[in-house]
Design a protein around this motif. Structure first.
Motif, mmCIF file in Angstrom:
data_model
loop_
_atom_site.group_PDB
_atom_site.id
_atom_site.type_symbol
_atom_site.label_atom_id
_atom_site.label_comp_id
_atom_site.label_asym_id
_atom_site.label_seq_id
_atom_site.Cartn_x
_atom_site.Cartn_y
_atom_site.Cartn_z
ATOM 1 N N ALA A 24 0.992 -1.278 -0.265
ATOM 2 C CA ALA A 24 -0.020 -0.037 0.021
ATOM 3 C C ALA A 24 0.995 1.226 0.007
ATOM 4 C CB ALA A 24 -1.033 -0.046 1.118
ATOM 5 N N SER A 25 0.529 2.212 -1.102
ATOM 6 C CA SER A 25 1.503 3.340 -0.956
ATOM 7 C C SER A 25 0.722 4.535 -0.499
ATOM 8 C CB SER A 25 1.814 3.632 -2.519
ATOM 9 O OG SER A 25 2.846 2.340 -3.076
ATOM 10 N N ARG A 26 1.393 5.274 -0.001
ATOM 11 C CA ARG A 26 1.062 6.850 0.600
ATOM 12 C C ARG A 26 1.807 7.751 0.355
ATOM 13 N NH1 ARG A 26 -2.776 3.910 0.257
ATOM 14 N NH2 ARG A 26 -4.229 3.594 1.663
ATOM 15 N N ARG A 27 1.422 8.826 0.583
ATOM 16 C CA ARG A 27 2.301 10.018 0.050
ATOM 17 C C ARG A 27 3.817 10.181 0.732
ATOM 18 N NH1 ARG A 27 4.141 14.988 1.864
ATOM 19 N NH2 ARG A 27 3.547 14.885 3.838
ATOM 20 N N ALA A 28 3.960 9.601 1.867
ATOM 21 C CA ALA A 28 5.345 9.586 2.294
ATOM 22 C C ALA A 28 5.945 8.266 2.727
ATOM 23 C CB ALA A 28 5.240 10.363 3.929
ATOM 24 N N VAL A 29 4.973 7.334 2.538
ATOM 25 C CA VAL A 29 5.475 5.689 2.864
ATOM 26 C C VAL A 29 4.902 4.766 1.932
ATOM 27 C CG1 VAL A 29 6.187 6.356 5.223
ATOM 28 C CG2 VAL A 29 3.916 5.102 4.517
ATOM 29 N N VAL A 30 5.836 3.667 1.837
ATOM 30 C CA VAL A 30 5.043 2.483 1.262
ATOM 31 C C VAL A 30 5.166 1.340 2.158
ATOM 32 C CG1 VAL A 30 5.323 0.768 -0.587
ATOM 33 C CG2 VAL A 30 5.926 3.216 -1.225
ATOM 34 N N LEU A 31 4.147 0.750 2.483
ATOM 35 C CA LEU A 31 3.923 -0.136 3.606
ATOM 36 C C LEU A 31 3.910 -1.476 2.634
ATOM 37 C CD1 LEU A 31 3.961 -1.004 6.508
ATOM 38 C CD2 LEU A 31 1.347 -0.563 6.449
ATOM 39 N N ALA A 100 2.504 9.409 10.757
ATOM 40 C CA ALA A 100 1.329 8.202 11.559
ATOM 41 C C ALA A 100 -0.173 8.294 10.431
ATOM 42 C CB ALA A 100 0.992 8.852 12.671
ATOM 43 N N ALA A 101 -0.442 9.201 9.978
ATOM 44 C CA ALA A 101 -1.769 9.062 9.264
ATOM 45 C C ALA A 101 -1.554 8.277 7.919
ATOM 46 C CB ALA A 101 -2.246 10.367 8.895
ATOM 47 N N ASP A 102 -0.174 8.466 7.522
ATOM 48 C CA ASP A 102 -0.085 7.543 6.273
ATOM 49 C C ASP A 102 0.152 6.106 6.492
ATOM 50 O OD1 ASP A 102 0.005 9.756 4.526
ATOM 51 O OD2 ASP A 102 1.899 10.146 4.149
ATOM 52 N N VAL A 103 0.831 5.983 7.622
ATOM 53 C CA VAL A 103 0.919 4.470 8.256
ATOM 54 C C VAL A 103 -0.370 3.821 8.416
ATOM 55 C CG1 VAL A 103 1.844 3.013 9.891
ATOM 56 C CG2 VAL A 103 3.446 4.567 8.877
ATOM 57 N N ASP A 104 -1.154 4.603 9.151
ATOM 58 C CA ASP A 104 -2.469 4.155 9.752
ATOM 59 C C ASP A 104 -3.422 3.786 8.405
ATOM 60 O OD1 ASP A 104 -1.979 4.148 12.240
ATOM 61 O OD2 ASP A 104 -2.815 6.086 12.635
ATOM 62 N N SER A 105 -3.268 4.834 7.380
ATOM 63 C CA SER A 105 -4.147 4.566 6.242
ATOM 64 C C SER A 105 -3.670 3.444 5.531
ATOM 65 C CB SER A 105 -3.878 5.885 5.140
ATOM 66 O OG SER A 105 -4.370 5.613 4.154
ATOM 67 N N ALA A 106 -2.190 3.149 5.329
ATOM 68 C CA ALA A 106 -1.917 1.737 4.637
ATOM 69 C C ALA A 106 -2.104 0.350 5.420
ATOM 70 C CB ALA A 106 -0.305 2.121 4.496
ATOM 71 N N LEU A 107 -2.125 0.716 6.691
ATOM 72 C CA LEU A 107 -2.306 -0.578 7.595
ATOM 73 C C LEU A 107 -3.950 -0.936 7.293
ATOM 74 C CD1 LEU A 107 -0.455 -0.270 10.762
ATOM 75 C CD2 LEU A 107 -0.230 -2.145 9.100
ATOM 76 N N THR A 108 -4.757 0.071 7.134
ATOM 77 C CA THR A 108 -6.185 -0.085 7.210
ATOM 78 C C THR A 108 -6.461 -0.824 5.976
ATOM 79 O OG1 THR A 108 -6.594 1.667 8.565
ATOM 80 C CG2 THR A 108 -8.306 0.952 6.971
ATOM 81 N N ARG A 109 -5.729 -0.261 4.769
ATOM 82 C CA ARG A 109 -6.121 -0.852 3.556
ATOM 83 C C ARG A 109 -5.660 -2.387 3.630
ATOM 84 N NH1 ARG A 109 -3.042 0.281 -2.030
ATOM 85 N NH2 ARG A 109 -4.626 -1.172 -3.153
ATOM 86 N N ARG A 113 -7.906 -5.784 3.585
ATOM 87 C CA ARG A 113 -7.869 -6.988 2.402
ATOM 88 C C ARG A 113 -7.400 -8.515 2.961
ATOM 89 N NH1 ARG A 113 -3.634 -5.278 -2.218
ATOM 90 N NH2 ARG A 113 -4.986 -3.657 -3.309
ATOM 91 N N LEU A 114 -6.891 -8.491 4.087
ATOM 92 C CA LEU A 114 -6.331 -9.754 4.837
ATOM 93 C C LEU A 114 -7.950 -10.091 5.614
ATOM 94 C CD1 LEU A 114 -3.089 -9.031 6.532
ATOM 95 C CD2 LEU A 114 -3.369 -10.354 4.383
ATOM 96 N N GLY A 115 -8.735 -9.405 6.127
ATOM 97 C CA GLY A 115 -9.751 -9.936 6.870
ATOM 98 C C GLY A 115 -11.084 -10.348 6.132
#
Length: 115
Positions: A24-31, A100-109, A113-115
């Motif tokens: 999952a990519s966001r503005r500042a991070v890729v998770l 933190a917002a970018d990480v949370d958004s990527a984790l949520t996405r 998908r996993l659940g």
């Protein structure tokens, strides 16, 4: 600070998470997250902050901020999962709250998908 049992250290684990995991990519991070079913090990997290982010001072600041963000999100990760957080160049100018917002958004996405 991340406990030693929650740190990704081996390059094979980094490679496996990046190549086989979901992204999952966001503005500042890729998770990158690779969840393995039936594994009783704790989740492990690794970070990639390369020279494109900036000089050593900026890279270390981004690394510390991301480590602090993920330390509070460890209970949200599935057991046995491998997560790699790659900082993008825009992370150098991002605040702690933005990261933190970018990480949370990527984790949520990814966890959705996993659940």
């Amino acid at each position: 600070m991340l406990p030693a049992s929650n740190r990704l250290r081996r390059s094979d684990d980094f490679r496996r998470a990046v190549r086989s995991g979901r992204r999952a990519s966001r503005r500042a991070v890729v998770l990158h997250l690779l969840a393995e079913d039936g594994c009783a090990e704790p989740p492990r997290v690794g970070f990639v902050v390369n020279k494109a982010v900036g000089n050593a001072v900026l890279r270390n600041r981004v690394h510390r901020r991301l480590r602090a963000v993920l330390a509070t999100r460890l209970p949200d990760l599935p057991a046995g999962s491998l997560a790699v957080v790659r900082a993008l160049p825009s992370s150098a100018s991002a605040s702690y709250d933005d990261l933190a917002a970018d990480v949370d958004s990527a984790l949520t996405r990814l966890l959705g998908r996993l659940g």
